[in-house]
Motif scaffolding. Structure first.
Motif, short mmCIF file in Angstrom:
data_model
loop_
_atom_site.label_atom_id
_atom_site.label_comp_id
_atom_site.label_asym_id
_atom_site.label_seq_id
_atom_site.Cartn_x
_atom_site.Cartn_y
_atom_site.Cartn_z
N THR A 1 16.42 9.90 10.07
CA THR A 1 15.20 10.41 10.70
C THR A 1 13.96 9.69 10.17
O THR A 1 13.00 9.47 10.91
N ILE A 2 13.98 9.34 8.89
CA ILE A 2 12.85 8.59 8.33
C ILE A 2 12.81 7.18 8.90
O ILE A 2 11.74 6.63 9.20
N ALA A 3 13.99 6.57 9.06
CA ALA A 3 14.05 5.19 9.55
C ALA A 3 13.53 5.06 10.97
O ALA A 3 12.91 4.05 11.34
N ILE A 4 13.77 6.05 11.81
CA ILE A 4 13.31 5.97 13.20
C ILE A 4 11.87 6.46 13.37
O ILE A 4 11.37 6.53 14.50
N GLY A 5 11.20 6.80 12.26
CA GLY A 5 9.81 7.24 12.33
C GLY A 5 9.62 8.67 12.75
O GLY A 5 8.51 9.07 13.10
N ARG A 6 10.69 9.48 12.69
CA ARG A 6 10.60 10.90 13.03
C ARG A 6 11.23 11.71 11.90
O ARG A 6 12.34 12.22 12.04
N PRO A 7 10.56 11.82 10.76
CA PRO A 7 11.12 12.56 9.63
C PRO A 7 11.50 13.98 10.04
O PRO A 7 10.81 14.60 10.86
N PHE A 8 12.61 14.46 9.46
CA PHE A 8 13.18 15.72 9.96
C PHE A 8 12.26 16.91 9.74
O PHE A 8 12.35 17.91 10.47
N THR A 9 11.35 16.84 8.76
CA THR A 9 10.42 17.96 8.55
C THR A 9 9.31 18.01 9.59
O THR A 9 8.61 19.03 9.70
N LEU A 10 9.17 16.93 10.34
CA LEU A 10 8.06 16.87 11.31
C LEU A 10 8.21 17.94 12.39
O LEU A 10 7.23 18.60 12.77
N GLN A 11 9.42 18.16 12.89
CA GLN A 11 9.62 19.13 13.95
C GLN A 11 9.36 20.56 13.46
O GLN A 11 8.86 21.39 14.21
N TYR A 12 9.73 20.82 12.21
CA TYR A 12 9.48 22.17 11.66
C TYR A 12 7.99 22.36 11.36
O TYR A 12 7.46 23.48 11.51
N ALA A 13 7.31 21.29 10.93
CA ALA A 13 5.88 21.40 10.67
C ALA A 13 5.08 21.61 11.95
O ALA A 13 4.04 22.30 11.96
N ARG A 14 5.53 21.03 13.04
CA ARG A 14 4.82 21.21 14.31
C ARG A 14 4.86 22.66 14.79
O ARG A 14 4.02 23.08 15.58
N ASP A 15 5.86 23.39 14.37
CA ASP A 15 5.92 24.81 14.75
C ASP A 15 4.86 25.64 14.04
O ASP A 15 4.61 26.80 14.42
N GLN A 16 4.24 25.05 12.99
CA GLN A 16 3.29 25.81 12.18
C GLN A 16 1.83 25.38 12.41
O GLN A 16 0.93 26.06 11.90
N VAL A 17 1.62 24.28 13.13
CA VAL A 17 0.25 23.79 13.31
C VAL A 17 -0.05 23.67 14.80
O VAL A 17 0.85 23.72 15.65
N ALA A 18 -1.31 23.48 15.08
CA ALA A 18 -1.75 23.34 16.48
C ALA A 18 -1.31 22.00 17.05
O ALA A 18 -1.14 21.01 16.33
N PRO A 19 -1.09 21.90 18.35
CA PRO A 19 -0.60 20.65 18.96
C PRO A 19 -1.51 19.45 18.75
O PRO A 19 -1.03 18.31 18.77
N GLU A 20 -2.81 19.65 18.55
CA GLU A 20 -3.70 18.49 18.39
C GLU A 20 -3.47 17.74 17.09
O GLU A 20 -3.95 16.61 16.94
#
Length: 240
Positions: free
Chosen positions: A93-112
């Motif tokens: 997930t880090i190699a493709i530029g989409r770290p696995f914590t990113l999806q869980y963090a997006r659930d906690q912050v605003a879309p902007e």
């Protein structure tokens, strides 16, 4: 809470593996991962997270291999496979530029904030920290597996009989009378006399005389001369 729930398949695997066995633990992990994937797929956002999809593939593949292949792996060995698979998922997930914590963090912050470079960089650092922790676990389990294999090989070498030892003991116990036929034939003399273990009566007699002579010599040195009535004929003195 969401990222901790994503590790539920690994917790289920650890519990069932300890209580029942590794194959059952892998099946339990696969079932738990399938539940998480179905929850994400039919949830409000309808998006399956990378970690949960990779976990389902990991436990599903290992469980299928354990059921069909029947490998004789140890407890440390199967845990090493699971943790190494988890490390591979995180690194991917880090190699493709989409770290696995990113999806869980997006659930906690605003879309902007989702696509901001700083937000992605922070999640990359957090995912790398998780990867480092998983790498330490993998290295520790690999070291334990190596030490266990070395100890087993050492015990096997200690209990393995030395080559030639039984043959040497047999030769010491059996003596020259158990020599091979070729060796006995080489000991035959030109006069056609017997050799090997066959001993003539006069050889026993000569050996007995030699032993008696040596015994008498040693006794005379220790206890003085023999009494006058002892002689080579072995007859007692005449008291008349």
């Amino acid at each position: 809470m969401g990222i901790l729930l994503a590790f539920a398949p690994f917790v289920a695997f650890a519990l069932v593996d300890r209580l029942v066995g590794p194959t059952e633990g892998l099946v339990a992990g696969a079932l738990a991962a399938a539940v998480l994937v179905l929850r994400d797929r039919f949830g409000p956002r309808g998006q399956v997270k990378l970690l949960e999809a990779g976990t389902l593939l990991l436990f599903g593949g290992l469980a299928l291999y354990a059921v069909l292949g029947g490998p004789a792996w140890s407890v440390i060995g199967v845990r090493l496979c699971v943790d190494a698979g988890l490390l591979a998922i995180v690194l991917a997930t880090i190699a493709i530029g989409r770290p696995f914590t990113l999806q869980y963090a997006r659930d906690q912050v605003a879309p902007e904030f989702w696509d901001q470079p700083e937000f992605i960089r922070v999640n990359t650092v957090i995912s790398a920290a998780w990867a480092l922790a998983f790498a330490v676990m993998v290295l520790a389990e690999l070291a334990l597996l190596t030490l266990a294999g070395a100890a087993a090989g050492h015990r096997h070498r200690r209990h393995r009989p030395r080559p030639g030892r039984r043959h040497q003991v047999h030769r010491l116990v059996s003596g020259p009378c158990q020599g091979g036929g070729a060796a006995r034939r080489r000991r035959l003399d030109t006069a056609g006399k017997t050799s090997g273990c066959e001993v003539k009566p006069e050889q026993y007699f000569n050996s007995a005389k030699h032993s008696a002579r040596m015994t008498g010599s040693l006794a005379s040195r220790c206890c003085g001369p023999w009494p006058a009535w002892t002689s080579s004929s072995g007859s007692a003195p005449d008291n008349s």
